[in-house]
Design a protein around this motif. Structure first.
Motif, PDB file in Angstrom:
ATOM      1  N   GLU A   1      28.346 -44.036 -53.485  1.00  0.00           N
ATOM      2  CA  GLU A   1      27.577 -43.497 -54.596  1.00  0.00           C
ATOM      3  C   GLU A   1      26.083 -43.580 -54.284  1.00  0.00           C
ATOM      4  O   GLU A   1      25.630 -44.523 -53.616  1.00  0.00           O
ATOM      5  CB  GLU A   1      27.889 -44.275 -55.875  1.00  0.00           C
ATOM      6  N   LYS A   2      25.386 -42.617 -54.787  1.00  0.00           N
ATOM      7  CA  LYS A   2      23.937 -42.591 -54.619  1.00  0.00           C
ATOM      8  C   LYS A   2      23.351 -43.941 -55.046  1.00  0.00           C
ATOM      9  O   LYS A   2      23.723 -44.497 -56.078  1.00  0.00           O
ATOM     10  CB  LYS A   2      23.362 -41.460 -55.470  1.00  0.00           C
ATOM     11  N   GLY A   3      22.449 -44.465 -54.204  1.00  0.00           N
ATOM     12  CA  GLY A   3      21.786 -45.721 -54.516  1.00  0.00           C
ATOM     13  C   GLY A   3      22.401 -46.939 -53.843  1.00  0.00           C
ATOM     14  O   GLY A   3      21.775 -48.003 -53.786  1.00  0.00           O
ATOM     15  N   LYS A   4      23.626 -46.786 -53.345  1.00  0.00           N
ATOM     16  CA  LYS A   4      24.281 -47.910 -52.673  1.00  0.00           C
ATOM     17  C   LYS A   4      23.804 -48.001 -51.230  1.00  0.00           C
ATOM     18  O   LYS A   4      23.330 -47.028 -50.637  1.00  0.00           O
ATOM     19  CB  LYS A   4      25.801 -47.705 -52.672  1.00  0.00           C
ATOM     20  N   ASP A   5      23.957 -49.195 -50.639  1.00  0.00           N
ATOM     21  CA  ASP A   5      23.651 -49.395 -49.224  1.00  0.00           C
ATOM     22  C   ASP A   5      24.926 -49.205 -48.395  1.00  0.00           C
ATOM     23  O   ASP A   5      26.020 -49.535 -48.856  1.00  0.00           O
ATOM     24  CB  ASP A   5      23.125 -50.809 -48.993  1.00  0.00           C
ATOM     25  N   VAL A   6      24.758 -48.687 -47.176  1.00  0.00           N
ATOM     26  CA  VAL A   6      25.909 -48.555 -46.277  1.00  0.00           C
ATOM     27  C   VAL A   6      25.547 -49.084 -44.899  1.00  0.00           C
ATOM     28  O   VAL A   6      24.382 -49.051 -44.491  1.00  0.00           O
ATOM     29  CB  VAL A   6      26.403 -47.100 -46.150  1.00  0.00           C
ATOM     30  N   GLU A   7      26.564 -49.572 -44.203  1.00  0.00           N
ATOM     31  CA  GLU A   7      26.399 -50.024 -42.829  1.00  0.00           C
ATOM     32  C   GLU A   7      27.403 -49.292 -41.951  1.00  0.00           C
ATOM     33  O   GLU A   7      28.593 -49.228 -42.266  1.00  0.00           O
ATOM     34  CB  GLU A   7      26.651 -51.532 -42.719  1.00  0.00           C
ATOM     35  N   LEU A   8      26.914 -48.766 -40.849  1.00  0.00           N
ATOM     36  CA  LEU A   8      27.758 -48.066 -39.891  1.00  0.00           C
ATOM     37  C   LEU A   8      27.693 -48.835 -38.575  1.00  0.00           C
ATOM     38  O   LEU A   8      26.626 -49.229 -38.130  1.00  0.00           O
ATOM     39  CB  LEU A   8      27.257 -46.626 -39.701  1.00  0.00           C
ATOM     40  N   ARG A   9      28.858 -48.981 -37.966  1.00  0.00           N
ATOM     41  CA  ARG A   9      28.940 -49.838 -36.785  1.00  0.00           C
ATOM     42  C   ARG A   9      29.282 -49.030 -35.544  1.00  0.00           C
ATOM     43  O   ARG A   9      30.047 -48.055 -35.613  1.00  0.00           O
ATOM     44  CB  ARG A   9      30.009 -50.903 -37.008  1.00  0.00           C
TER      45      ARG A   9
ATOM     46  N   LEU B   1      23.837 -49.449 -37.917  1.00  0.00           N
ATOM     47  CA  LEU B   1      22.853 -48.591 -38.592  1.00  0.00           C
ATOM     48  C   LEU B   1      23.018 -48.818 -40.087  1.00  0.00           C
ATOM     49  O   LEU B   1      24.129 -48.684 -40.619  1.00  0.00           O
ATOM     50  CB  LEU B   1      23.111 -47.124 -38.242  1.00  0.00           C
ATOM     51  N   THR B   2      21.935 -49.194 -40.743  1.00  0.00           N
ATOM     52  CA  THR B   2      21.975 -49.475 -42.176  1.00  0.00           C
ATOM     53  C   THR B   2      21.144 -48.438 -42.920  1.00  0.00           C
ATOM     54  O   THR B   2      20.008 -48.156 -42.531  1.00  0.00           O
ATOM     55  CB  THR B   2      21.432 -50.879 -42.470  1.00  0.00           C
ATOM     56  N   ILE B   3      21.728 -47.912 -43.980  1.00  0.00           N
ATOM     57  CA  ILE B   3      21.002 -46.984 -44.849  1.00  0.00           C
ATOM     58  C   ILE B   3      20.970 -47.622 -46.233  1.00  0.00           C
ATOM     59  O   ILE B   3      22.011 -47.882 -46.842  1.00  0.00           O
ATOM     60  CB  ILE B   3      21.677 -45.605 -44.926  1.00  0.00           C
ATOM     61  N   GLN B   4      19.766 -47.882 -46.701  1.00  0.00           N
ATOM     62  CA  GLN B   4      19.612 -48.499 -48.024  1.00  0.00           C
ATOM     63  C   GLN B   4      19.380 -47.413 -49.076  1.00  0.00           C
ATOM     64  O   GLN B   4      18.799 -46.363 -48.792  1.00  0.00           O
ATOM     65  CB  GLN B   4      18.425 -49.457 -48.006  1.00  0.00           C
ATOM     66  N   ARG B   5      19.855 -47.708 -50.273  1.00  0.00           N
ATOM     67  CA  ARG B   5      19.614 -46.812 -51.427  1.00  0.00           C
ATOM     68  C   ARG B   5      19.921 -45.366 -51.037  1.00  0.00           C
ATOM     69  O   ARG B   5      19.068 -44.480 -51.110  1.00  0.00           O
ATOM     70  CB  ARG B   5      18.179 -46.946 -51.906  1.00  0.00           C
ATOM     71  N   THR B   6      21.160 -45.138 -50.658  1.00  0.00           N
ATOM     72  CA  THR B   6      21.544 -43.831 -50.123  1.00  0.00           C
ATOM     73  C   THR B   6      21.233 -42.701 -51.087  1.00  0.00           C
ATOM     74  O   THR B   6      21.304 -42.854 -52.321  1.00  0.00           O
ATOM     75  CB  THR B   6      23.035 -43.790 -49.781  1.00  0.00           C
ATOM     76  N   GLN B   7      20.894 -41.564 -50.515  1.00  0.00           N
ATOM     77  CA  GLN B   7      20.616 -40.340 -51.248  1.00  0.00           C
ATOM     78  C   GLN B   7      21.608 -39.273 -50.792  1.00  0.00           C
ATOM     79  O   GLN B   7      22.183 -39.377 -49.699  1.00  0.00           O
ATOM     80  CB  GLN B   7      19.186 -39.869 -50.969  1.00  0.00           C
ATOM     81  N   GLN B   8      21.763 -38.236 -51.581  1.00  0.00           N
ATOM     82  CA  GLN B   8      22.720 -37.187 -51.237  1.00  0.00           C
ATOM     83  C   GLN B   8      22.363 -36.512 -49.917  1.00  0.00           C
ATOM     84  O   GLN B   8      23.257 -36.111 -49.166  1.00  0.00           O
ATOM     85  CB  GLN B   8      22.818 -36.167 -52.370  1.00  0.00           C
ATOM     86  N   GLU B   9      21.073 -36.416 -49.618  1.00  0.00           N
ATOM     87  CA  GLU B   9      20.672 -35.776 -48.363  1.00  0.00           C
ATOM     88  C   GLU B   9      21.001 -36.609 -47.130  1.00  0.00           C
ATOM     89  O   GLU B   9      20.854 -36.133 -45.994  1.00  0.00           O
ATOM     90  CB  GLU B   9      19.170 -35.444 -48.359  1.00  0.00           C
ATOM     91  N   ASP B  10      21.466 -37.852 -47.347  1.00  0.00           N
ATOM     92  CA  ASP B  10      21.896 -38.690 -46.224  1.00  0.00           C
ATOM     93  C   ASP B  10      23.303 -38.316 -45.762  1.00  0.00           C
ATOM     94  O   ASP B  10      23.752 -38.793 -44.709  1.00  0.00           O
ATOM     95  CB  ASP B  10      21.879 -40.177 -46.605  1.00  0.00           C
ATOM     96  N   SER B  11      23.996 -37.503 -46.529  1.00  0.00           N
ATOM     97  CA  SER B  11      25.354 -37.103 -46.165  1.00  0.00           C
ATOM     98  C   SER B  11      25.324 -36.350 -44.837  1.00  0.00           C
ATOM     99  O   SER B  11      24.598 -35.365 -44.689  1.00  0.00           O
ATOM    100  CB  SER B  11      25.958 -36.203 -47.249  1.00  0.00           C
ATOM    101  N   ALA B  12      26.107 -36.832 -43.887  1.00  0.00           N
ATOM    102  CA  ALA B  12      26.118 -36.267 -42.537  1.00  0.00           C
ATOM    103  C   ALA B  12      27.140 -37.033 -41.722  1.00  0.00           C
ATOM    104  O   ALA B  12      27.752 -37.994 -42.201  1.00  0.00           O
ATOM    105  CB  ALA B  12      24.743 -36.391 -41.885  1.00  0.00           C
TER     106      ALA B  12
END
Lengths: 111, 114
Positions: free
Chosen positions: B14-22, B77-88
């Motif tokens: 969801e928008k605003g959440k943090d994600v981690e990719l390994r 790779l960490t993305i904080q406060r995800t936005q819709q434009e981060d979808s990829a």
């Protein structure tokens, strides 16, 4: 800064026809050029590369590309395509310690 | 494994959440790269590591993006406060020697931000 331009986003072609995927680069220094291929649902893999020497380089599956300094091009060609060549093809140029990729060309081969 | 391994393969957040990719690179490969692949955008360079150091972070889109590499191996790779434009699709690649220009890519992590 070095960059590459792939002029065609999609290239439809019938099986056994020849194909050319175009790539132009911009660079003021010596260039290292690459073609990568991404088959459906797979990761990118190196198809062929030009580092130095002969300007014509070939892949194991019949593709070839020619480094043309005067036209700043590195077009990818195959004289007769197969259905299995359907994939997305990316041209890339080395920029210091990284590769800069073009936007890709989707090759669709029809029976 | 023999190749570059990425996890998760798919992530919906969801928008605003943090994600981690390994990313687990090929053993012995000193260089590690992160790229982002968006529809119609090709591959966008994000960051590159040589060992545990990141000589080139020039592609990170904003300060919400960060990456680290530990032990000269695994990278996150960490993305904080995800936005819709981060979808990829986020792609990791490793290389034993950038001079040869051959990058070995993983299959990517597809991120969807709702």
């Amino acid at each position: 800064a070095q960059s590459v331009t792939q002029l065609d986003s999609q290239v439809p072609v019938f099986e056994e026809a020849p194909v050319e995927l175009r790539c132009n680069y911009s660079s003021s220094v010596s260039v290292y050029l690459f073609w990568y291929v991404q088959y459906p649902n797979q990761g990118l893999q190196l198809l062929l590369k030009y580092l130095s020497g002969s300007t014509l380089v070939e892949s194991i599956n019949g593709f070839e590309a020619e480094f043309n300094k005067s036209q700043t091009s590195f077009h990818l060609r195959k004289p007769s395509v197969h259905i299995s060549d359907t994939a997305e093809y990316f041209c890339a140029v080395r920029n210091t310690d990284k590769l800069i990729f073009g936007t890709g060309t989707r090759l669709q081969v029809f029976p | 494994g023999a190749g570059v391994s990425q996890s998760p393969s798919n992530k919906v957040t969801e928008k605003g959440k943090d994600v981690e990719l390994r990313c687990d690179p090929i053993s012995g490969h000193t260089a590690l790269y992160w790229y982002r692949q968006s529809l119609g955008q090709g591959l966008e360079f994000l960051i590159y590591f040589q060992g545990n150091s990141a000589p080139d972070k020039s592609g990170l889109p904003s300060d919400r993006f960060s990456a680290e590499r530990t032990g000269g191996s695994v990278s996150t790779l960490t993305i904080q406060r995800t936005q819709q434009e981060d979808s990829a699709v986020y792609l990791c690649a490793s290389s034993p020697d950038i001079g040869r220009g051959e990058l070995f890519f993983g299959e990517g992590s597809r991120l969807t931000v709702l």
